[in-house]
Design a protein around this motif. Structure first.
Motif, mmCIF file in Angstrom:
data_model
loop_
_atom_site.group_PDB
_atom_site.id
_atom_site.type_symbol
_atom_site.label_atom_id
_atom_site.label_comp_id
_atom_site.label_asym_id
_atom_site.label_seq_id
_atom_site.Cartn_x
_atom_site.Cartn_y
_atom_site.Cartn_z
ATOM 1 N N VAL A 1 0.823 -1.207 0.000
ATOM 2 C CA VAL A 1 0.000 0.000 0.000
ATOM 3 C C VAL A 1 0.860 1.261 0.000
ATOM 4 O O VAL A 1 0.552 2.230 -0.695
ATOM 5 C CB VAL A 1 -0.962 -0.007 1.208
ATOM 6 N N PHE A 2 1.954 1.273 0.751
ATOM 7 C CA PHE A 2 2.709 2.504 0.941
ATOM 8 C C PHE A 2 3.869 2.699 -0.031
ATOM 9 O O PHE A 2 4.421 3.801 -0.087
ATOM 10 C CB PHE A 2 3.221 2.588 2.382
ATOM 11 N N LYS A 3 4.274 1.703 -0.791
ATOM 12 C CA LYS A 3 5.355 1.883 -1.763
ATOM 13 C C LYS A 3 4.839 2.619 -2.986
ATOM 14 O O LYS A 3 3.772 2.334 -3.495
ATOM 15 C CB LYS A 3 5.931 0.528 -2.200
ATOM 16 N N ARG A 4 5.623 3.576 -3.446
ATOM 17 C CA ARG A 4 5.209 4.340 -4.621
ATOM 18 C C ARG A 4 5.715 3.705 -5.912
ATOM 19 O O ARG A 4 5.154 3.943 -6.973
ATOM 20 C CB ARG A 4 5.707 5.771 -4.497
ATOM 21 N N ASN A 5 6.764 2.921 -5.841
ATOM 22 C CA ASN A 5 7.306 2.247 -7.019
ATOM 23 C C ASN A 5 6.422 1.034 -7.340
ATOM 24 O O ASN A 5 6.245 0.156 -6.500
ATOM 25 C CB ASN A 5 8.740 1.807 -6.731
ATOM 26 N N PRO A 6 5.863 0.943 -8.542
ATOM 27 C CA PRO A 6 4.955 -0.166 -8.855
ATOM 28 C C PRO A 6 5.634 -1.535 -8.854
ATOM 29 O O PRO A 6 5.004 -2.527 -8.489
ATOM 30 C CB PRO A 6 4.401 0.178 -10.231
ATOM 31 N N ILE A 7 6.897 -1.589 -9.230
ATOM 32 C CA ILE A 7 7.603 -2.885 -9.204
ATOM 33 C C ILE A 7 7.770 -3.350 -7.765
ATOM 34 O O ILE A 7 7.553 -4.521 -7.452
ATOM 35 C CB ILE A 7 8.974 -2.769 -9.902
ATOM 36 N N HIS A 8 8.134 -2.451 -6.862
ATOM 37 C CA HIS A 8 8.265 -2.823 -5.451
ATOM 38 C C HIS A 8 6.909 -3.259 -4.896
ATOM 39 O O HIS A 8 6.827 -4.214 -4.119
ATOM 40 C CB HIS A 8 8.817 -1.658 -4.627
ATOM 41 N N GLY A 9 5.851 -2.570 -5.293
ATOM 42 C CA GLY A 9 4.514 -2.963 -4.862
ATOM 43 C C GLY A 9 4.158 -4.358 -5.350
ATOM 44 O O GLY A 9 3.579 -5.166 -4.609
ATOM 45 N N ALA A 10 4.503 -4.670 -6.590
ATOM 46 C CA ALA A 10 4.220 -6.004 -7.124
ATOM 47 C C ALA A 10 5.025 -7.069 -6.373
ATOM 48 O O ALA A 10 4.507 -8.168 -6.099
ATOM 49 C CB ALA A 10 4.543 -6.052 -8.619
ATOM 50 N N LEU A 11 6.254 -6.757 -6.017
ATOM 51 C CA LEU A 11 7.055 -7.723 -5.265
ATOM 52 C C LEU A 11 6.505 -7.916 -3.851
ATOM 53 O O LEU A 11 6.500 -9.042 -3.331
ATOM 54 C CB LEU A 11 8.512 -7.274 -5.225
ATOM 55 N N PHE A 12 6.021 -6.851 -3.228
ATOM 56 C CA PHE A 12 5.367 -7.001 -1.932
ATOM 57 C C PHE A 12 4.109 -7.858 -2.057
ATOM 58 O O PHE A 12 3.781 -8.631 -1.161
ATOM 59 C CB PHE A 12 5.018 -5.633 -1.331
ATOM 60 N N GLN B 1 -2.470 -21.449 -4.767
ATOM 61 C CA GLN B 1 -2.145 -20.054 -4.467
ATOM 62 C C GLN B 1 -0.788 -19.686 -5.056
ATOM 63 O O GLN B 1 -0.635 -18.639 -5.687
ATOM 64 C CB GLN B 1 -2.145 -19.839 -2.949
ATOM 65 N N VAL B 2 0.191 -20.539 -4.865
ATOM 66 C CA VAL B 2 1.537 -20.242 -5.368
ATOM 67 C C VAL B 2 1.581 -20.313 -6.886
ATOM 68 O O VAL B 2 2.128 -19.421 -7.549
ATOM 69 C CB VAL B 2 2.571 -21.215 -4.746
ATOM 70 N N ILE B 3 0.982 -21.356 -7.461
ATOM 71 C CA ILE B 3 1.069 -21.539 -8.907
ATOM 72 C C ILE B 3 0.283 -20.463 -9.654
ATOM 73 O O ILE B 3 0.790 -19.834 -10.579
ATOM 74 C CB ILE B 3 0.567 -22.941 -9.300
ATOM 75 N N VAL B 4 -0.963 -20.249 -9.244
ATOM 76 C CA VAL B 4 -1.829 -19.345 -9.997
ATOM 77 C C VAL B 4 -1.535 -17.892 -9.681
ATOM 78 O O VAL B 4 -1.293 -17.084 -10.576
ATOM 79 C CB VAL B 4 -3.314 -19.666 -9.734
ATOM 80 N N TYR B 5 -1.542 -17.530 -8.401
ATOM 81 C CA TYR B 5 -1.437 -16.116 -8.059
ATOM 82 C C TYR B 5 0.005 -15.648 -7.996
ATOM 83 O O TYR B 5 0.395 -14.722 -8.708
ATOM 84 C CB TYR B 5 -2.149 -15.829 -6.737
ATOM 85 N N ALA B 6 0.812 -16.235 -7.130
ATOM 86 C CA ALA B 6 2.187 -15.766 -6.970
ATOM 87 C C ALA B 6 3.015 -16.056 -8.211
ATOM 88 O O ALA B 6 3.994 -15.375 -8.475
ATOM 89 C CB ALA B 6 2.824 -16.403 -5.740
ATOM 90 N N GLY B 7 2.615 -17.046 -8.990
ATOM 91 C CA GLY B 7 3.364 -17.387 -10.197
ATOM 92 C C GLY B 7 2.853 -16.660 -11.415
ATOM 93 O O GLY B 7 3.394 -15.638 -11.841
ATOM 94 N N ALA B 8 1.774 -17.172 -11.973
ATOM 95 C CA ALA B 8 1.308 -16.715 -13.282
ATOM 96 C C ALA B 8 0.810 -15.277 -13.281
ATOM 97 O O ALA B 8 1.221 -14.468 -14.114
ATOM 98 C CB ALA B 8 0.202 -17.652 -13.769
ATOM 99 N N ILE B 9 -0.067 -14.922 -12.374
ATOM 100 C CA ILE B 9 -0.652 -13.584 -12.404
ATOM 101 C C ILE B 9 0.390 -12.520 -12.093
ATOM 102 O O ILE B 9 0.412 -11.457 -12.710
ATOM 103 C CB ILE B 9 -1.857 -13.515 -11.448
ATOM 104 N N MET B 10 1.292 -12.795 -11.160
ATOM 105 C CA MET B 10 2.300 -11.791 -10.833
ATOM 106 C C MET B 10 3.299 -11.602 -11.971
ATOM 107 O O MET B 10 3.805 -10.496 -12.178
ATOM 108 C CB MET B 10 3.007 -12.150 -9.530
ATOM 109 N N VAL B 11 3.584 -12.655 -12.717
ATOM 110 C CA VAL B 11 4.442 -12.487 -13.899
ATOM 111 C C VAL B 11 3.766 -11.547 -14.884
ATOM 112 O O VAL B 11 4.397 -10.645 -15.449
ATOM 113 C CB VAL B 11 4.759 -13.856 -14.539
ATOM 114 N N LEU B 12 2.464 -11.729 -15.073
ATOM 115 C CA LEU B 12 1.740 -10.829 -15.967
ATOM 116 C C LEU B 12 1.748 -9.395 -15.445
ATOM 117 O O LEU B 12 1.924 -8.446 -16.219
ATOM 118 C CB LEU B 12 0.300 -11.317 -16.148
ATOM 119 N N PHE B 13 1.542 -9.207 -14.142
ATOM 120 C CA PHE B 13 1.578 -7.864 -13.567
ATOM 121 C C PHE B 13 2.920 -7.198 -13.824
ATOM 122 O O PHE B 13 2.983 -6.043 -14.244
ATOM 123 C CB PHE B 13 1.329 -7.907 -12.060
ATOM 124 N N VAL B 14 3.990 -7.916 -13.557
ATOM 125 C CA VAL B 14 5.328 -7.330 -13.724
ATOM 126 C C VAL B 14 5.597 -7.015 -15.193
ATOM 127 O O VAL B 14 6.161 -5.964 -15.515
ATOM 128 C CB VAL B 14 6.398 -8.262 -13.129
#
Length: 165
Positions: A21-32, A56-69
């Motif tokens: 919530v508090f990071k202004r850098n979008p990449i840092h936010g995605a990593l959080f 949870q790990v495969i779908v969200y932390a894996g695939a969706i976060m790769v797309l976000f980044v």
């Protein structure tokens, strides 16, 4: 051990959510967000829901976060780096510290292979029970969530098109 692990993992989850919530850098936010999703998966493990943790790990932390980044990387061009590296000392220390952690991991895995603990009991009916509930009692909320995610994707594309034009 259970309550202590829960409190530690919950602390990581809350801390990473605040960092998101508090990071202004979008990449840092995605990593959080990746850390937060991983800690939610660990909470699922403490509850004995191994399938949900893996999903949870495969779908969200894996695939969706790769797309976000990837989307963040395409929509927000980075600045060209010039000058000396301010984190050079940390980068030099990273390799030996990583090697020590890898050796420690190997020792833990080797000691765990010798003295196997009894396998944890799985939830009754496991994946079959989850599938039955998901596609009978919770079908409407499941489909509603998919429509909500689709609407969010369309909204992001519209906002991105306006920004680029």
């Amino acid at each position: 051990m259970g309550p202590v692990a829960f409190v530690l993992i919950a602390g990581v989850a809350v801390g990473s959510a605040l960092g998101l919530v508090f990071k202004r850098n979008p990449i840092h936010g995605a990593l959080f967000l990746v850390v937060n999703l991983g800690s939610v998966a660990a909470l699922y493990l403490t509850l004995g829901a191994q399938f949900l943790a893996a999903a949870q790990v495969i779908v969200y932390a894996g695939a969706i976060m790769v797309l976000f980044v990837l989307v963040i990387g395409m929509l927000i061009p980075g600045k060209e780096e010039t000058g000396p590296d301010p984190r050079r000392a940390y980068r030099v220390l990273a390799l030996p510290v990583g090697a020590v952690l890898l050796a420690l991991l190997a020792v833990v895995v080797a000691s765990g292979a010798r003295g196997r603990a009894p396998a944890a009991t799985a939830a009754p009916d496991g994946v079959e029970a989850i599938a039955r509930l998901l596609f009978t009692d919770y079908l409407f909320p499941f489909e509603l969530t998919s429509v909500l995610l689709l609407a969010a994707m369309v909204g992001v594309l519209v906002l991105a098109r306006r920004r680029v034009s």
